[in-house]
Design an enzyme around this catalytic site. Structure first.
Site, short mmCIF file in Angstrom:
data_model
loop_
_atom_site.label_atom_id
_atom_site.label_comp_id
_atom_site.label_asym_id
_atom_site.label_seq_id
_atom_site.Cartn_x
_atom_site.Cartn_y
_atom_site.Cartn_z
N GLU A 191 17.95 -27.54 16.85
CA GLU A 191 18.65 -27.43 18.14
C GLU A 191 19.45 -28.71 18.41
O GLU A 191 20.58 -28.64 18.90
CB GLU A 191 17.67 -27.16 19.28
CG GLU A 191 18.34 -26.97 20.62
CD GLU A 191 19.29 -25.79 20.68
OE1 GLU A 191 20.41 -25.98 21.22
OE2 GLU A 191 18.94 -24.69 20.22
N GLU A 206 28.27 -28.66 18.15
CA GLU A 206 29.03 -28.16 19.30
C GLU A 206 29.86 -29.28 19.92
O GLU A 206 31.04 -29.09 20.24
CB GLU A 206 28.09 -27.58 20.35
CG GLU A 206 27.47 -26.27 19.96
CD GLU A 206 26.46 -25.76 20.98
OE1 GLU A 206 26.09 -26.52 21.91
OE2 GLU A 206 26.04 -24.60 20.86
#
Length: 132
Positions: A75, A82
């Site tokens: 994550e 991102e």
């Protein structure tokens, strides 16, 4: 967020404590800014609590902790991808940027699936024997 010149670390980190402080700041940032990270942390903590309730054995703990930490790590890496894509594309849509983000999210999905399988293997037999 653009970096000010005062925020840039021009020289390589010269001491271990400073490096650890930067790393802790990174973890705090992901936790603060990413809703999915907070969900993964809560689920991971619940899994560890379940491990305590069911008194897992040493090898079971290793599998559980591997699964939990892999989800957290992937994550964090997903969030890095991102942010880099957003920085490079200046938050405008780009088909390659979308592919990169989708693949990173897919890595989180696969890792979460692995963690779910580990959880089922560890806890279903214990739940079964607890209720029946």
């Amino acid at each position: 967020m653009p970096m000010d010149s005062k925020d840039r670390n021009v020289k390589k980190n010269k001491n271990f404590i400073t490096s650890v402080e930067f790393a802790v700041t990174g973890v705090k940032t992901v936790f603060k800014e990413e809703r999915n990270m907070r969900k993964h942390v809560v689920i991971g903590i619940l899994a560890v609590l379940a491990g305590l309730v069911f008194r897992l054995e040493r090898m079971e703990w290793l599998w559980l902790l591997l699964a939990v930490f892999l989800v957290w790590i992937v994550e964090v890496i997903n969030t890095v991808f991102e942010n880099v894509v957003d920085m490079v594309t200046e938050c405008h849509f780009h088909p390659i940027g979308k592919k990169v983000k989708d693949m990173a999210a897919g890595a989180v999905l696969l890792t979460s699936g692995f963690a779910l399988v580990v959880g089922l293997i560890l806890f279903l037999p214990k739940l079964w024997s607890w209720f029946f």
